[in-house]
Design a protein around this motif. Structure first.
Motif, PDB file in Angstrom:
ATOM      1  N   ALA A  18       0.828  -1.206   0.000  1.00 49.81           N
ATOM      2  CA  ALA A  18       0.000   0.000   0.000  1.00 49.81           C
ATOM      3  C   ALA A  18       0.860   1.253   0.000  1.00 49.81           C
ATOM      4  CB  ALA A  18      -0.930  -0.002   1.209  1.00 49.81           C
ATOM      5  N   ASP A  19       1.890   1.274   0.825  1.00 49.65           N
ATOM      6  CA  ASP A  19       2.755   2.447   0.943  1.00 49.65           C
ATOM      7  C   ASP A  19       3.636   2.601  -0.294  1.00 49.65           C
ATOM      8  OD1 ASP A  19       4.082   4.630   2.271  1.00 49.65           O
ATOM      9  OD2 ASP A  19       5.721   3.265   2.754  1.00 49.65           O
ATOM     10  N   ARG A  20       4.172   1.481  -0.778  1.00 48.84           N
ATOM     11  CA  ARG A  20       5.150   1.536  -1.859  1.00 48.84           C
ATOM     12  C   ARG A  20       4.545   1.918  -3.201  1.00 48.84           C
ATOM     13  NH1 ARG A  20       7.922  -4.069  -3.401  1.00 48.84           N
ATOM     14  NH2 ARG A  20       5.795  -4.440  -4.164  1.00 48.84           N
ATOM     15  N   GLN A  21       3.380   1.337  -3.556  1.00 50.90           N
ATOM     16  CA  GLN A  21       2.895   1.553  -4.918  1.00 50.90           C
ATOM     17  C   GLN A  21       1.399   1.836  -5.030  1.00 50.90           C
ATOM     18  OE1 GLN A  21       4.286  -2.670  -5.464  1.00 50.90           O
ATOM     19  NE2 GLN A  21       2.920  -2.535  -7.236  1.00 50.90           N
ATOM     20  N   SER A  22       0.579   1.260  -4.148  1.00 52.43           N
ATOM     21  CA  SER A  22      -0.863   1.467  -4.299  1.00 52.43           C
ATOM     22  C   SER A  22      -1.251   2.903  -4.014  1.00 52.43           C
ATOM     23  CB  SER A  22      -1.630   0.510  -3.378  1.00 52.43           C
ATOM     24  OG  SER A  22      -1.265  -0.829  -3.615  1.00 52.43           O
ATOM     25  N   ALA A  23      -0.741   3.460  -2.932  1.00 46.78           N
ATOM     26  CA  ALA A  23      -1.078   4.846  -2.599  1.00 46.78           C
ATOM     27  C   ALA A  23      -0.591   5.833  -3.657  1.00 46.78           C
ATOM     28  CB  ALA A  23      -0.526   5.205  -1.223  1.00 46.78           C
ATOM     29  N   ILE A  82      -3.093   5.775  -6.379  1.00 45.13           N
ATOM     30  CA  ILE A  82      -4.343   6.465  -6.035  1.00 45.13           C
ATOM     31  C   ILE A  82      -4.131   7.977  -6.053  1.00 45.13           C
ATOM     32  CG2 ILE A  82      -6.014   6.841  -4.172  1.00 45.13           C
ATOM     33  CD1 ILE A  82      -5.592   3.883  -3.408  1.00 45.13           C
ATOM     34  N   LEU A  83      -2.990   8.434  -5.575  1.00 45.09           N
ATOM     35  CA  LEU A  83      -2.692   9.864  -5.622  1.00 45.09           C
ATOM     36  C   LEU A  83      -2.709  10.376  -7.058  1.00 45.09           C
ATOM     37  CD1 LEU A  83       0.191  10.395  -3.030  1.00 45.09           C
ATOM     38  CD2 LEU A  83      -1.934  11.709  -3.148  1.00 45.09           C
ATOM     39  N   ARG A  84      -2.166   9.568  -7.966  1.00 47.36           N
ATOM     40  CA  ARG A  84      -2.022  10.003  -9.358  1.00 47.36           C
ATOM     41  C   ARG A  84      -3.300   9.814 -10.154  1.00 47.36           C
ATOM     42  NH1 ARG A  84       3.061   7.415 -12.061  1.00 47.36           N
ATOM     43  NH2 ARG A  84       4.009   8.725 -10.435  1.00 47.36           N
ATOM     44  N   ASN A  85      -4.046   8.729  -9.893  1.00 46.50           N
ATOM     45  CA  ASN A  85      -5.159   8.365 -10.764  1.00 46.50           C
ATOM     46  C   ASN A  85      -6.511   8.248 -10.067  1.00 46.50           C
ATOM     47  OD1 ASN A  85      -3.437   7.765 -13.194  1.00 46.50           O
ATOM     48  ND2 ASN A  85      -2.601   6.208 -11.830  1.00 46.50           N
ATOM     49  N   GLY A  86      -6.536   8.276  -8.738  1.00 46.80           N
ATOM     50  CA  GLY A  86      -7.779   8.062  -8.014  1.00 46.80           C
ATOM     51  C   GLY A  86      -8.652   9.295  -7.942  1.00 46.80           C
ATOM     52  N   THR A  87      -9.869   9.102  -7.410  1.00 46.62           N
ATOM     53  CA  THR A  87     -10.774  10.228  -7.198  1.00 46.62           C
ATOM     54  C   THR A  87     -10.410  10.941  -5.904  1.00 46.62           C
ATOM     55  OG1 THR A  87     -12.377   8.928  -5.939  1.00 46.62           O
ATOM     56  CG2 THR A  87     -12.597   8.909  -8.345  1.00 46.62           C
ATOM     57  N   GLU A  88     -10.917  12.140  -5.746  1.00 45.18           N
ATOM     58  CA  GLU A  88     -10.645  12.883  -4.519  1.00 45.18           C
ATOM     59  C   GLU A  88     -11.234  12.157  -3.310  1.00 45.18           C
ATOM     60  OE1 GLU A  88      -8.970  16.005  -2.269  1.00 45.18           O
ATOM     61  OE2 GLU A  88      -8.625  15.173  -4.275  1.00 45.18           O
ATOM     62  N   THR A 100     -10.415   9.191   1.760  1.00 41.76           N
ATOM     63  CA  THR A 100     -10.919   8.124   2.629  1.00 41.76           C
ATOM     64  C   THR A 100      -9.919   6.993   2.822  1.00 41.76           C
ATOM     65  OG1 THR A 100     -12.010   7.061   0.738  1.00 41.76           O
ATOM     66  CG2 THR A 100     -13.328   8.582   2.051  1.00 41.76           C
ATOM     67  N   ILE A 101      -9.093   6.714   1.799  1.00 44.14           N
ATOM     68  CA  ILE A 101      -8.199   5.551   1.873  1.00 44.14           C
ATOM     69  C   ILE A 101      -6.789   5.923   2.316  1.00 44.14           C
ATOM     70  CG2 ILE A 101      -7.109   3.707   0.527  1.00 44.14           C
ATOM     71  CD1 ILE A 101      -9.624   3.608  -1.184  1.00 44.14           C
ATOM     72  N   LEU A 102      -6.237   6.994   1.777  1.00 41.38           N
ATOM     73  CA  LEU A 102      -4.833   7.297   2.035  1.00 41.38           C
ATOM     74  C   LEU A 102      -4.520   7.558   3.513  1.00 41.38           C
ATOM     75  CD1 LEU A 102      -3.846   9.433  -1.093  1.00 41.38           C
ATOM     76  CD2 LEU A 102      -3.619   6.979  -0.706  1.00 41.38           C
ATOM     77  N   PRO A 103      -5.348   8.290   4.261  1.00 38.41           N
ATOM     78  CA  PRO A 103      -5.026   8.456   5.689  1.00 38.41           C
ATOM     79  C   PRO A 103      -5.001   7.133   6.458  1.00 38.41           C
ATOM     80  CG  PRO A 103      -6.589  10.127   4.989  1.00 38.41           C
ATOM     81  CD  PRO A 103      -6.486   9.144   3.861  1.00 38.41           C
ATOM     82  N   CYS A 114      -4.551   0.078   6.743  1.00 34.58           N
ATOM     83  CA  CYS A 114      -5.226  -0.313   5.515  1.00 34.58           C
ATOM     84  C   CYS A 114      -4.199  -0.964   4.599  1.00 34.58           C
ATOM     85  CB  CYS A 114      -5.845   0.910   4.834  1.00 34.58           C
ATOM     86  SG  CYS A 114      -6.773   0.530   3.328  1.00 34.58           S
ATOM     87  N   TYR A 115      -4.492  -2.198   4.144  1.00 35.93           N
ATOM     88  CA  TYR A 115      -3.513  -2.998   3.412  1.00 35.93           C
ATOM     89  C   TYR A 115      -4.006  -3.295   1.997  1.00 35.93           C
ATOM     90  CZ  TYR A 115      -2.739  -3.787   8.397  1.00 35.93           C
ATOM     91  OH  TYR A 115      -2.587  -3.618   9.748  1.00 35.93           O
ATOM     92  N   PHE A 116      -3.060  -3.376   1.077  1.00 33.54           N
ATOM     93  CA  PHE A 116      -3.360  -3.602  -0.333  1.00 33.54           C
ATOM     94  C   PHE A 116      -2.623  -4.833  -0.852  1.00 33.54           C
ATOM     95  CE2 PHE A 116      -5.309   0.431  -0.354  1.00 33.54           C
ATOM     96  CZ  PHE A 116      -5.879   0.686  -1.601  1.00 33.54           C
ATOM     97  N   CYS A 117      -3.189  -5.448  -1.879  1.00 31.67           N
ATOM     98  CA  CYS A 117      -2.494  -6.497  -2.631  1.00 31.67           C
ATOM     99  C   CYS A 117      -2.494  -6.107  -4.103  1.00 31.67           C
ATOM    100  CB  CYS A 117      -3.131  -7.867  -2.416  1.00 31.67           C
ATOM    101  SG  CYS A 117      -4.883  -7.978  -2.841  1.00 31.67           S
TER     102      CYS A 117
END
Length: 377
Positions: free
Chosen positions: A98-103, A106-112, A117-120, A127-130
């Protein structure tokens, strides 16, 4: 032929102070007798409590804007912290992807709304990602993915299977790469989706590794209904997005520090033995070169560049080093006659070594990327 350089990043930050700060945190947080064999897990060690402590200390989401729970620090500062965590063998797997690549995606391509809601929650270590990239019969050839998302009246319907999905059984979300256009459009017909892993129709099955441990999974999606907002970025931009994402995945210090605990054990037991000292010196020299290259990529990211080719080179050379380490260790120190700490560390790294040249892209795929990038084919 393209010429490549790996200049060191700007050194304005007081890295010595930051390293001392992180080391103090690790002394206070990790067990005082943290075994070398556990340190050898490196970034595959899952510990939710440690991730929450790391988030509270401000070491997750370091480069993000403060309005999204980040700390507005530089990629080079983040690289320093990651080096210290991995050198100590800290159990960072819970938040790592989540920290390395998912966030960043989301910063670059996600909605506001997704950002707020997810990044904090990621920055807090909660909050964990695969990663939903590899598939059966596909592997590192991402352009051959068959998993499909079909448009519906209310959004998308997702069907297919992802494989080797690290910690999917613990993850809250997956960023999934799949096909949304014609199969013959290998690149332009792909998109990425942000998937809530609690949705009905998702089945996660364990895939045990050679040591019998469970961190890989097979994830099946049986007509999973997604809202329109699940599309990450623009439809058809999946290939460009996933290549950008892989730059984060391939270039970090985890690509040359996965075997570091064994190198430390070699240095401990091999002191005074010329053959062991020579092997340790060779491996340490290679580690320092890769560290320079990885830091250089952090500097490029800080300048807003996209060092995809540089990242592929670091990943390929890092896998060579990490797989060479147990081979050199076996030649100079017999694990059958060494102490228990060395024997356990050697056994774990030797079991993990085959996957070092698979995760993040196989050697063959990486070298194809490098050859094309250098104009060699």
């Amino acid at each position: 032929m393209t010429a490549l350089t790996f200049p060191l990043p700007d050194q304005r930050t007081d890295h010595a102070a930051l390293r001392a700060e992180v080391r103090a945190f690790l002394r206070d947080t990790l067990p005082p007798d943290y075994p070398a064999a556990d340190r050898a897990r490196s970034w595959t060690g899952f510990d939710a409590d440690f991730s929450r402590a790391l988030g509270a200390a401000g070491y997750i989401g370091m480069t993000w804007p403060t309005e999204y729970g980040g700390h507005a620090r530089s990629p080079v500062e983040r690289h320093v912290v990651m080096e210290e965590l991995l050198a100590a063998g800290a159990p960072v797997a819970a938040h790592w992807i989540a920290d390395r690549q998912s966030a960043p995606m989301i910063l670059r391509n996600g909605t506001e709304d997704q950002r707020r809601t997810i990044l904090p929650r990621i920055a807090a270590g909660e909050c964990y990602f695969c990663i939903g990239m590899s598939e059966p019969d596909s592997g590192s050839d991402l352009a051959s993915v068959r998993m499909r998302a079909e448009r519906t009246a209310t959004g998308w319907r997702l069907s297919g299977t992802k494989l080797w999905t690290t910690y999917a059984h613990e993850s809250h979300y997956m960023i999934c790469f799949c096909r949304t256009g014609p199969a013959e459009d290998r690149h332009g017909g792909t998109s990425q989706f942000l998937i809530d892993m609690s949705l009905p129709g998702i089945t996660v099955r364990p895939v045990l590794d050679i040591a019998g441990e469970h961190h890989f999974n097979e994830c099946s999606f049986d007509g999973v209904e997604l809202p329109d907002s699940a599309l990450l970025g623009r439809e058809g931009d999946g290939w460009a997005q996933v290549m950008s994402e892989l730059s984060f995945e391939r270039s970090g210090p985890e690509r040359f520090l996965s075997s570091f605990a064994l190198l430390e054990e070699m240095a401990r037991l091999g002191a005074g033995t010329p053959a062991a000292e020579a092997s340790v010196g060779r491996l340490a020299a290679h580690t320092l070169v890769l560290r320079h290259m990885s830091q250089s990529i952090a500097g490029r990211l800080e300048r807003g560049e996209k060092p995809d080719l540089h990242a592929a080179i670091v990943k390929d050379l890092g896998a060579l080093l990490e797989q060479e380490t147990p081979e050199r260790a076996r030649e100079v120190i017999n694990p059958a006659t060494a102490d228990a700490a060395y024997a356990a560390t050697f056994a774990r790294i030797r079991q993990l070594a085959p996957c070092f040249s698979l995760r993040g892209g196989t050697r063959e795929v990486l070298r194809g990327i490098i050859a094309r990038g250098l104009g060699l084919r």
